[in-house]
Design a protein around this motif. Structure first.
Motif, PDB file in Angstrom:
ATOM      1  N   SER A  61      66.021  49.238  32.954  1.00  0.00           N
ATOM      2  CA  SER A  61      65.288  50.561  32.777  1.00  0.00           C
ATOM      3  C   SER A  61      63.711  50.774  31.908  1.00  0.00           C
ATOM      4  O   SER A  61      63.269  48.878  32.053  1.00  0.00           O
ATOM      5  CB  SER A  61      67.000  50.499  31.070  1.00  0.00           C
ATOM      6  OG  SER A  61      66.400  49.636  30.299  1.00  0.00           O
ATOM      7  N   PRO A  62      63.467  51.591  31.456  1.00  0.00           N
ATOM      8  CA  PRO A  62      62.386  51.875  30.844  1.00  0.00           C
ATOM      9  C   PRO A  62      61.441  50.527  29.969  1.00  0.00           C
ATOM     10  O   PRO A  62      61.963  50.543  29.115  1.00  0.00           O
ATOM     11  CB  PRO A  62      62.051  53.256  30.644  1.00  0.00           C
ATOM     12  CG  PRO A  62      63.117  54.408  31.377  1.00  0.00           C
ATOM     13  CD  PRO A  62      64.124  53.190  32.291  1.00  0.00           C
ATOM     14  N   TYR A  63      60.834  49.672  30.046  1.00  0.00           N
ATOM     15  CA  TYR A  63      60.407  48.361  29.352  1.00  0.00           C
ATOM     16  C   TYR A  63      61.194  47.942  28.925  1.00  0.00           C
ATOM     17  O   TYR A  63      60.879  46.996  28.342  1.00  0.00           O
ATOM     18  CB  TYR A  63      59.706  49.480  28.609  1.00  0.00           C
ATOM     19  CG  TYR A  63      58.615  50.184  28.702  1.00  0.00           C
ATOM     20  CD1 TYR A  63      57.599  50.652  29.359  1.00  0.00           C
ATOM     21  CD2 TYR A  63      58.352  51.825  28.549  1.00  0.00           C
ATOM     22  CE1 TYR A  63      56.458  51.273  29.527  1.00  0.00           C
ATOM     23  CE2 TYR A  63      57.702  52.806  28.509  1.00  0.00           C
ATOM     24  CZ  TYR A  63      56.313  52.038  29.179  1.00  0.00           C
ATOM     25  OH  TYR A  63      55.602  53.087  29.395  1.00  0.00           O
ATOM     26  N   TYR A  94      56.302  46.364  25.065  1.00  0.00           N
ATOM     27  CA  TYR A  94      55.711  47.716  23.976  1.00  0.00           C
ATOM     28  C   TYR A  94      55.061  47.595  24.632  1.00  0.00           C
ATOM     29  O   TYR A  94      53.257  46.981  23.666  1.00  0.00           O
ATOM     30  CB  TYR A  94      55.751  46.996  22.862  1.00  0.00           C
ATOM     31  CG  TYR A  94      57.536  46.309  22.353  1.00  0.00           C
ATOM     32  CD1 TYR A  94      58.112  47.968  21.854  1.00  0.00           C
ATOM     33  CD2 TYR A  94      57.947  45.496  22.363  1.00  0.00           C
ATOM     34  CE1 TYR A  94      59.804  47.809  21.535  1.00  0.00           C
ATOM     35  CE2 TYR A  94      59.434  45.859  21.914  1.00  0.00           C
ATOM     36  CZ  TYR A  94      60.047  46.257  21.289  1.00  0.00           C
ATOM     37  OH  TYR A  94      61.327  46.702  20.951  1.00  0.00           O
ATOM     38  N   PRO A  95      54.641  48.557  25.736  1.00  0.00           N
ATOM     39  CA  PRO A  95      52.435  48.872  25.412  1.00  0.00           C
ATOM     40  C   PRO A  95      51.588  49.414  24.845  1.00  0.00           C
ATOM     41  O   PRO A  95      53.094  50.207  23.719  1.00  0.00           O
ATOM     42  CB  PRO A  95      53.147  50.223  26.298  1.00  0.00           C
ATOM     43  CG  PRO A  95      54.264  50.758  26.629  1.00  0.00           C
ATOM     44  CD  PRO A  95      55.190  49.472  25.833  1.00  0.00           C
ATOM     45  N   GLY A  96      50.301  49.084  25.253  1.00  0.00           N
ATOM     46  CA  GLY A  96      50.078  49.805  24.016  1.00  0.00           C
ATOM     47  C   GLY A  96      49.612  50.883  24.238  1.00  0.00           C
ATOM     48  O   GLY A  96      48.876  51.614  23.584  1.00  0.00           O
ATOM     49  N   GLY A  97      50.375  51.318  25.107  1.00  0.00           N
ATOM     50  CA  GLY A  97      50.030  53.144  24.835  1.00  0.00           C
ATOM     51  C   GLY A  97      50.743  53.315  26.220  1.00  0.00           C
ATOM     52  O   GLY A  97      51.653  52.643  27.295  1.00  0.00           O
ATOM     53  N   LEU A  98      50.745  55.101  26.642  1.00  0.00           N
ATOM     54  CA  LEU A  98      51.899  54.633  27.790  1.00  0.00           C
ATOM     55  C   LEU A  98      51.801  55.096  29.292  1.00  0.00           C
ATOM     56  O   LEU A  98      50.187  55.272  29.384  1.00  0.00           O
ATOM     57  CB  LEU A  98      52.357  57.161  27.719  1.00  0.00           C
ATOM     58  CG  LEU A  98      52.831  57.344  26.107  1.00  0.00           C
ATOM     59  CD1 LEU A  98      52.744  59.069  26.754  1.00  0.00           C
ATOM     60  CD2 LEU A  98      54.489  56.577  26.662  1.00  0.00           C
ATOM     61  N   HIS A  99      52.405  53.775  29.530  1.00  0.00           N
ATOM     62  CA  HIS A  99      51.930  53.610  31.388  1.00  0.00           C
ATOM     63  C   HIS A  99      53.186  54.026  31.766  1.00  0.00           C
ATOM     64  O   HIS A  99      54.177  53.861  31.647  1.00  0.00           O
ATOM     65  CB  HIS A  99      51.433  52.296  31.036  1.00  0.00           C
ATOM     66  CG  HIS A  99      50.195  51.732  30.684  1.00  0.00           C
ATOM     67  ND1 HIS A  99      49.326  52.285  31.077  1.00  0.00           N
ATOM     68  CD2 HIS A  99      50.424  51.678  29.167  1.00  0.00           C
ATOM     69  CE1 HIS A  99      47.948  51.893  30.493  1.00  0.00           C
ATOM     70  NE2 HIS A  99      48.781  51.296  28.985  1.00  0.00           N
ATOM     71  N   GLN A 100      52.562  54.287  33.468  1.00  0.00           N
ATOM     72  CA  GLN A 100      53.771  54.447  34.552  1.00  0.00           C
ATOM     73  C   GLN A 100      53.915  52.926  35.187  1.00  0.00           C
ATOM     74  O   GLN A 100      52.657  52.271  35.775  1.00  0.00           O
ATOM     75  CB  GLN A 100      53.548  55.184  35.397  1.00  0.00           C
ATOM     76  CG  GLN A 100      53.708  56.455  34.513  1.00  0.00           C
ATOM     77  CD  GLN A 100      55.183  57.131  34.273  1.00  0.00           C
ATOM     78  OE1 GLN A 100      56.423  57.168  34.786  1.00  0.00           O
ATOM     79  NE2 GLN A 100      55.536  57.859  33.313  1.00  0.00           N
ATOM     80  N   GLY A 101      54.522  52.688  35.543  1.00  0.00           N
ATOM     81  CA  GLY A 101      55.173  51.218  36.993  1.00  0.00           C
ATOM     82  C   GLY A 101      54.554  50.148  36.277  1.00  0.00           C
ATOM     83  O   GLY A 101      53.548  49.729  36.931  1.00  0.00           O
ATOM     84  N   VAL A 102      54.757  49.423  35.079  1.00  0.00           N
ATOM     85  CA  VAL A 102      54.250  48.483  34.747  1.00  0.00           C
ATOM     86  C   VAL A 102      55.142  47.170  35.846  1.00  0.00           C
ATOM     87  O   VAL A 102      55.512  46.872  34.949  1.00  0.00           O
ATOM     88  CB  VAL A 102      54.157  48.039  32.594  1.00  0.00           C
ATOM     89  CG1 VAL A 102      54.001  47.095  32.247  1.00  0.00           C
ATOM     90  CG2 VAL A 102      53.378  49.432  32.108  1.00  0.00           C
TER      91      VAL A 102
END
Length: 196
Positions: free
Chosen positions: A133-135, A176-184
């Protein structure tokens, strides 16, 4: 943390060590002892103790009802080493303990090895990381992995890292990314990648 704000291995270990409830396994000359440490109100629950080979074979499993007494450490169970480890290769087994209670959501768990990390029977093999799921990423391996290190293509930190995996065990980890990102992109390496 390092310069970029990424959590180091010690951060995750300290986080585990300061939880309000802990299970601690250790040994004396003759015994293997499991203690329950509880910094909060008394908890009654189920203690699951198992001995497994690092290949994933269940060698022993015991389930008992225990109480983690309020703000103290309690000896929960004791095993004679001569009986528990008879015929075992110590570098190829792990002693696992879990406490489950209806009063708390989290399962309290710990692992104990009878040899130092450098002497464990580890094999170089891939670690699978699947985004569920996302992240949220599910980490698995077909073989035992010591100190699995997760890394990501963007700055951030994980809910858990530098953990051990038994064959077929699934671990879901949040990034938990430092900012909003697509496709980590997330990948993993075990201790064996660094020593063999």
């Amino acid at each position: 943390m390092d310069y970029y704000g990424r959590y180091k291995a010690s951060h995750y270990q300290v986080k585990e060590s300061f939880k309000p409830q802990l299970l601690v396994a250790g040994e004396t000359e003759d015994d293997v002892i499991v203690h329950g440490v509880n910094d909060q109100q008394a908890l009654k629950g189920e203690l699951v103790v198992s001995l497994q080979s690092l290949a994933g074979e269940m060698l022993l499993e015991d389930v008992t009802t225990v109480t983690l007494h309020q703000q103290t450490s309690t000896a929960l169970t004791v095993y004679k080493k001569a009986t528990l480890l008879k015929g075992m290769t110590l570098s190829d087994v792990v002693f696992l303990v879990e406490f489950k209670s209806n009063e708390i959501k989290e399962v309290i768990s710990n692992r104990y090895y009878f040899v130092s990390a450098k002497d464990l029977a580890i094999t170089l093999a891939p670690i699978e990381v699947e985004q569920v799921s996302p992240y949220v990423y599910r980490v698995t391996s077909e073989v035992f992995q010591k100190a699995v290190c997760l890394e990501a293509s963007v700055e951030g930190h994980f809910s858990e890292n530098f953990f051990d995996l038994l064959p077929g065990e699934e671990k879901d980890v949040v990034f938990y990314p430092g900012g909003l990102h697509q496709g980590v992109d997330v990948w993993a390496k075990g201790m064996c990648s660094f020593v063999k």
